[in-house]
Design an enzyme around this catalytic site. Sequence first.
Site, PDB file in Angstrom:
ATOM      1  N   GLN A  78      -6.152 -25.859  51.040  1.00 32.10           N
ATOM      2  CA  GLN A  78      -5.605 -26.344  50.902  1.00 32.10           C
ATOM      3  C   GLN A  78      -4.729 -26.636  51.916  1.00 32.10           C
ATOM      4  O   GLN A  78      -4.228 -25.804  52.300  1.00 32.10           O
ATOM      5  CB  GLN A  78      -4.679 -26.103  49.512  1.00 32.10           C
ATOM      6  N   CYS A 107       3.044 -28.584  43.934  1.00 32.90           N
ATOM      7  CA  CYS A 107       3.578 -27.451  43.868  1.00 32.90           C
ATOM      8  C   CYS A 107       5.117 -28.468  43.275  1.00 32.90           C
ATOM      9  O   CYS A 107       5.484 -28.824  43.908  1.00 32.90           O
ATOM     10  CB  CYS A 107       3.800 -27.236  45.297  1.00 32.90           C
ATOM     11  N   LYS A 146      -5.008 -31.602  43.988  1.00 34.17           N
ATOM     12  CA  LYS A 146      -4.493 -30.920  42.807  1.00 34.17           C
ATOM     13  C   LYS A 146      -3.275 -30.986  42.110  1.00 34.17           C
ATOM     14  O   LYS A 146      -2.285 -31.246  43.017  1.00 34.17           O
ATOM     15  CB  LYS A 146      -4.771 -29.201  43.201  1.00 34.17           C
ATOM     16  N   ASN A 207      -6.142 -26.821  34.299  1.00 34.55           N
ATOM     17  CA  ASN A 207      -5.818 -25.860  34.735  1.00 34.55           C
ATOM     18  C   ASN A 207      -4.095 -25.401  33.715  1.00 34.55           C
ATOM     19  O   ASN A 207      -3.777 -25.453  33.650  1.00 34.55           O
ATOM     20  CB  ASN A 207      -4.940 -25.631  36.206  1.00 34.55           C
ATOM     21  N   GLY A 208      -4.164 -23.876  34.045  1.00 35.09           N
ATOM     22  CA  GLY A 208      -3.098 -23.532  33.188  1.00 35.09           C
ATOM     23  C   GLY A 208      -3.271 -22.459  32.175  1.00 35.09           C
ATOM     24  O   GLY A 208      -3.713 -22.907  31.384  1.00 35.09           O
ATOM     25  N   ASP A 209      -2.346 -21.549  32.268  1.00 35.99           N
ATOM     26  CA  ASP A 209      -2.225 -19.928  31.464  1.00 35.99           C
ATOM     27  C   ASP A 209      -3.907 -19.355  30.546  1.00 35.99           C
ATOM     28  O   ASP A 209      -4.238 -19.222  29.509  1.00 35.99           O
ATOM     29  CB  ASP A 209      -2.038 -20.569  30.064  1.00 35.99           C
ATOM     30  N   ARG A 232      -2.779 -17.103  37.928  1.00 33.12           N
ATOM     31  CA  ARG A 232      -2.015 -15.997  38.219  1.00 33.12           C
ATOM     32  C   ARG A 232      -3.255 -14.859  37.485  1.00 33.12           C
ATOM     33  O   ARG A 232      -3.019 -13.659  37.766  1.00 33.12           O
ATOM     34  CB  ARG A 232      -0.600 -16.126  37.122  1.00 33.12           C
TER      35      ARG A 232
HETATM   36  C1  LIG Z   1       3.245 -17.389  43.333  1.00 33.32           C
HETATM   37  C2  LIG Z   1       1.917 -19.018  43.132  1.00 33.32           C
HETATM   38  C3  LIG Z   1       2.355 -19.547  43.795  1.00 33.32           C
HETATM   39  C4  LIG Z   1       1.149 -20.738  43.837  1.00 33.32           C
HETATM   40  N1  LIG Z   1       1.195 -21.482  45.186  1.00 33.32           N
HETATM   41  C5  LIG Z   1       0.349 -22.347  45.063  1.00 33.32           C
HETATM   42  C6  LIG Z   1      -0.144 -23.245  45.937  1.00 33.32           C
HETATM   43  O1  LIG Z   1      -0.705 -22.433  46.966  1.00 33.32           O
HETATM   44  N2  LIG Z   1      -0.467 -24.242  45.561  1.00 33.32           N
HETATM   45  C7  LIG Z   1      -1.066 -24.330  44.400  1.00 33.32           C
HETATM   46  O2  LIG Z   1      -1.569 -26.092  43.959  1.00 33.32           O
HETATM   47  N3  LIG Z   1      -0.905 -24.292  43.278  1.00 33.32           N
HETATM   48  C8  LIG Z   1       0.122 -22.868  43.513  1.00 33.32           C
HETATM   49  N4  LIG Z   1       0.322 -22.436  42.315  1.00 33.32           N
HETATM   50  C9  LIG Z   1      -0.062 -23.009  40.822  1.00 33.32           C
HETATM   51  C10 LIG Z   1      -0.990 -22.326  40.726  1.00 33.32           C
HETATM   52  O3  LIG Z   1      -2.441 -22.338  41.448  1.00 33.32           O
HETATM   53  C11 LIG Z   1      -1.447 -23.075  39.214  1.00 33.32           C
HETATM   54  O4  LIG Z   1      -1.824 -24.271  39.182  1.00 33.32           O
HETATM   55  C12 LIG Z   1      -0.436 -22.306  38.530  1.00 33.32           C
HETATM   56  O5  LIG Z   1      -0.225 -21.285  37.857  1.00 33.32           O
HETATM   57  C13 LIG Z   1      -1.700 -22.704  36.733  1.00 33.32           C
HETATM   58  O6  LIG Z   1      -2.970 -21.648  36.434  1.00 33.32           O
HETATM   59  P1  LIG Z   1      -2.425 -20.229  35.473  1.00 33.32           P
HETATM   60  O7  LIG Z   1      -1.590 -19.766  34.616  1.00 33.32           O
HETATM   61  O8  LIG Z   1      -4.103 -20.090  35.962  1.00 33.32           O
HETATM   62  O9  LIG Z   1      -1.846 -19.084  36.807  1.00 33.32           O
HETATM   63  C14 LIG Z   1       1.036 -21.181  42.633  1.00 33.32           C
HETATM   64  C15 LIG Z   1       1.603 -20.663  41.369  1.00 33.32           C
HETATM   65  C16 LIG Z   1       2.500 -19.398  41.450  1.00 33.32           C
HETATM   66  C17 LIG Z   1       3.018 -18.991  40.380  1.00 33.32           C
END
Ligand SMILES: Cc1cc2nc3c(=O)[nH]c(=O)nc-3n(C[C@H](O)[C@H](O)[C@H](O)COP(=O)(O)O)c2cc1C
Length: 327
Positions: A78, A107, A146, A207-209, A232
Amino acid sequence: MDLTTVSKKIEIGNVTINSCVSLSPLAGITDFVLRQLIREYSKNCLLTTEMISSEALVQKPECNISYTNNKESPIAFQIEGHKPELMAKAAKILEKKASIIDINMGCPIKKIVNGNDGCSLMKNPQLAKDIVLAVKEAVNIPVTCKFRLGWSQDSKNFIEFAQLMQEAGASAITVHARTRAQMYSGNADWSELAKLKGEIDIPYFANGDIISPETAKKCLEISKADGIAVGRASMGDLSLIYRIEKFLNEGILIPEPDLKERIKMLRKHLDFQIAFRGEETGIKFFRKFYPSYIRNIRKGAEYRHSLITELNYNNILKILDEVSLNA
Ligand SMILES: Cc1cc2nc3c(=O)[nH]c(=O)nc-3n(C[C@H](O)[C@H](O)[C@H](O)COP(=O)(O)O)c2cc1C
């Protein structure tokens, strides 16, 4: 949803992913070490690197953050930035290592959006499109994006945005079902993502949760997505993506690892970090992972505090033995 209808593979351009699960990028978390460990469980999921700044990469092409080996494939690298020509150069640098180039348009953090990167691209769809066009032109591997539902509740533009990215040549998209304004608060709204069905021809990952095999299945049902991206919750359970795949593909529900198993995973993860970064840096880097492995136990806060403040490897092992005994 009948589990037999879950797609067992996803075509992203000319790359076939024999899984419908991807590891969502997490800056400072989904490094080479974590990805290798997840790959030991899941042979087929799509791994994704943490975001790599296009500016930094172009200045210093051989950096730790882009380290990989051939076990990682299929892997998306990415990149993050807002200057089409720099993004194209960064993609070119990564092309040999990557199966796919993914572009960060989601982001939410201030430092990133104030620099016109990340989710601020959703407010400037033409620039986002120019980035995809430039990256597509530069590399011969698929390009994906994304992003989120939009900048805020009253400017949700993910459908038009997805269509534009597809028009520019994106081969798949991942959408985090929150707006930028939400950051990480509230719940991801998977039902919003179902609106993408029929509006685009390329696959989309929801994506998410997603925190378990059951929530993965529910998310697929509600979002009607082709695949899911897990972020996460991969911390603290290296087997989560594998467990999700097993449930979606075969209906087999493997229980989540208990504390003893999580401590075994933790030790392996810590040892690998030390081997990769050196003892002192590895131990310091690892501090952020203790809370995910050492959770829901008696005296958890006390143990976590001791572990986070301890720099001596043997003392860390002693604390972990004590945690195991008291579990
Ligand atoms: C600590 C942290 C770092 C993240 N870094 C990135 C990243 O580098 N690139 C990106 O597209 N999303 C990043 N995200 C977002 C995650 O990829 C994801 O979209 C978001 O956490 C929701 O998904 P989840 O609930 O499965 O964590 C980050 C999220 C967190 C909490």
